[in-house]
Design a protein around this motif. Structure first.
Motif, PDB file in Angstrom:
ATOM      1  N   GLU A   1       2.152 -37.492  -7.637  1.00 22.93           N
ATOM      2  CA  GLU A   1       2.985 -36.222  -7.400  1.00 22.93           C
ATOM      3  C   GLU A   1       2.306 -35.370  -6.369  1.00 22.93           C
ATOM      4  O   GLU A   1       1.226 -35.443  -6.360  1.00 22.93           O
ATOM      5  CB  GLU A   1       3.478 -35.485  -8.596  1.00 22.93           C
ATOM      6  N   GLU A   2       3.084 -34.819  -5.792  1.00 21.97           N
ATOM      7  CA  GLU A   2       2.693 -33.574  -4.849  1.00 21.97           C
ATOM      8  C   GLU A   2       2.786 -32.169  -5.384  1.00 21.97           C
ATOM      9  O   GLU A   2       3.971 -32.016  -6.240  1.00 21.97           O
ATOM     10  CB  GLU A   2       3.341 -33.497  -3.400  1.00 21.97           C
ATOM     11  N   LEU A   3       1.953 -31.125  -5.426  1.00 22.37           N
ATOM     12  CA  LEU A   3       2.340 -29.944  -6.202  1.00 22.37           C
ATOM     13  C   LEU A   3       1.392 -28.812  -5.319  1.00 22.37           C
ATOM     14  O   LEU A   3       0.310 -28.901  -4.508  1.00 22.37           O
ATOM     15  CB  LEU A   3       1.295 -30.171  -7.527  1.00 22.37           C
TER      16      LEU A   3
ATOM     17  N   SER B   1      -3.232 -17.076  -2.509  1.00 21.32           N
ATOM     18  CA  SER B   1      -2.725 -18.114  -1.428  1.00 21.32           C
ATOM     19  C   SER B   1      -2.386 -19.334  -2.178  1.00 21.32           C
ATOM     20  O   SER B   1      -2.471 -19.502  -3.298  1.00 21.32           O
ATOM     21  CB  SER B   1      -3.890 -18.462  -0.448  1.00 21.32           C
ATOM     22  N   ILE B   2      -1.449 -20.207  -1.502  1.00 19.75           N
ATOM     23  CA  ILE B   2      -1.028 -21.306  -2.072  1.00 19.75           C
ATOM     24  C   ILE B   2      -1.817 -22.603  -1.183  1.00 19.75           C
ATOM     25  O   ILE B   2      -1.670 -22.709   0.062  1.00 19.75           O
ATOM     26  CB  ILE B   2       0.488 -21.266  -1.981  1.00 19.75           C
ATOM     27  N   SER B   3      -1.945 -23.682  -1.902  1.00 18.21           N
ATOM     28  CA  SER B   3      -2.511 -24.816  -1.202  1.00 18.21           C
ATOM     29  C   SER B   3      -1.624 -26.058  -1.871  1.00 18.21           C
ATOM     30  O   SER B   3      -1.332 -26.108  -2.791  1.00 18.21           O
ATOM     31  CB  SER B   3      -4.021 -24.976  -1.068  1.00 18.21           C
ATOM     32  N   TRP B   4      -1.423 -27.079  -1.057  1.00 16.54           N
ATOM     33  CA  TRP B   4      -0.951 -28.240  -1.370  1.00 16.54           C
ATOM     34  C   TRP B   4      -1.924 -29.349  -1.665  1.00 16.54           C
ATOM     35  O   TRP B   4      -2.818 -29.486  -0.916  1.00 16.54           O
ATOM     36  CB  TRP B   4       0.137 -28.891  -0.449  1.00 16.54           C
ATOM     37  N   ALA B   5      -1.500 -30.117  -2.752  1.00 17.93           N
ATOM     38  CA  ALA B   5      -2.228 -31.295  -3.234  1.00 17.93           C
ATOM     39  C   ALA B   5      -1.578 -32.353  -3.796  1.00 17.93           C
ATOM     40  O   ALA B   5      -0.624 -32.061  -4.075  1.00 17.93           O
ATOM     41  CB  ALA B   5      -3.333 -30.883  -4.176  1.00 17.93           C
ATOM     42  N   GLU B   6      -2.142 -33.602  -3.435  1.00 19.23           N
ATOM     43  CA  GLU B   6      -1.331 -34.584  -4.205  1.00 19.23           C
ATOM     44  C   GLU B   6      -2.249 -35.364  -5.336  1.00 19.23           C
ATOM     45  O   GLU B   6      -3.537 -35.240  -5.294  1.00 19.23           O
ATOM     46  CB  GLU B   6      -1.302 -35.821  -3.122  1.00 19.23           C
ATOM     47  N   THR B   7      -1.480 -35.440  -6.451  1.00 16.10           N
ATOM     48  CA  THR B   7      -2.192 -35.997  -7.496  1.00 16.10           C
ATOM     49  C   THR B   7      -1.970 -37.378  -7.989  1.00 16.10           C
ATOM     50  O   THR B   7      -0.583 -37.778  -7.836  1.00 16.10           O
ATOM     51  CB  THR B   7      -2.232 -35.038  -8.800  1.00 16.10           C
TER      52      THR B   7
END
Length: 297
Positions: A264-266, A274-280
């Motif tokens: 999933e991406e979150l 701030s907001i950062s994107w990650a893939e889990t």
């Protein structure tokens, strides 16, 4: 019997046979009467039980010695009062290159400890011995061929009142284990560096103990301080954007229920706003009876 004369009693052990044919051990004390008759008097005592106990003791000691001399550990015994090694197993020559008779005193042991370990190892052993405390420690030892051998020394202390009387223990060659540990540390260091470069963090979650384990890069990704340790599940959840949490939670539950991996991406809400994107990416691990014991990804 021929040795019996007027110089005093003579003692010896022999065996007698009963009427039923059974043999028993006898301790005999005989004395010459000292007169012209030439007679002597004998006192006999049945010592069969004692002889049997002695035989059992010898058999037990032989079994112990056989065990001691066929194990990879070097069994040893040392008397403090005489400063003497009363026993050093013969495999010491194969493992360290020194014959048992070369272990003449405590100085021999101390002089062959690696210089970097010599002071603390001898002091630690002396302190524990003075207190009568059994102790275990690991140190480097210099073999005859100049090899450095790691030893794990397990020591028990026999006291005579308040004075240490005897030390017993065994030394185990743990050199290969130490090499593996060093290689593992180097591998872990390389993994940490690679994860930092690639910005990939790895994690494990022990379900039974509710305990997570994070690699250093995980702390950076989720904006936690490593010094504070891995955050609990509730604190970790606060870092995931509320609009993404439900989807991630469903994916984890499905992975637990079905044993399938999830991806999933979150969005991660950092402390500065701030907001950062990650893939889990994660997967559940089950035990032999099918229960989930760990999540990792």
């Amino acid at each position: 019997i021929e040795r019996i004369n007027d110089k005093g009693p003579e003692s010896f052990e022999t065996q007698h046979r009963r009427k039923d044919g059974t043999v028993f051990d006898v301790a005999v004390t005989a004395s010459f009467l000292g007169d012209a008759s030439g007679y002597f008097v004998c006192f006999c005592r049945d010592i069969t039980a004692r002889k049997k106990a002695e035989q059992e003791l010898r058999a037990s000691e032989e079994k112990y010695r056989e065990l001691a001399e066929n194990t990879e550990a070097i069994l040893w015994e040392y008397e403090t009062g005489r400063d003497q090694w009363t026993y050093v197993a013969p495999q010491v020559q194969r493992i360290l290159g020194y014959a048992p008779e070369e272990w003449t005193g405590l100085k021999f042991w101390a002089d062959h400890i690696h210089p970097d370990d010599r002071h603390w190892a001898t002091q630690y052993c002396a302190t524990c011995t003075a207190r009568g405390e059994s102790h275990t420690f690991e140190y480097r030892f210099l073999a005859r061929d100049n090899r450095v051998v790691w030893l794990r020394d397990v020591v028990s202390v026999e006291m005579d009142g308040t004075v240490p009387r005897r030390l017993r223990g065994f030394m185990i060659d743990i050199t290969e284990r130490k090499k593996i540990e060093d290689a593992l540390r180097e591998s872990e260091a390389a993994l940490v560096e690679a994860q930092a470069v690639a910005k990939i963090g790895s994690w494990r979650y022990d379900v039974a103990n509710d305990k997570p384990r994070w690699s250093p890069e995980m702390f950076r990704i989720f904006d936690f301080a490593p010094a504070e340790g891995e955050p609990g599940w509730s604190e970790h959840r606060k870092r995931i954007h509320p609009e993404d949490w439900g989807r991630v939670d469903r994916a984890i539950r499905q992975a637990v229920a079905e044993g399938t991996p999830y991806r999933e991406e979150l969005r991660i809400c950092r402390q500065d706003g701030s907001i950062s994107w990650a893939e889990t990416i994660g997967k559940a691990q089950r035990n032999d009876v099918g229960n989930v014991v760990e999540l990792h990804g």
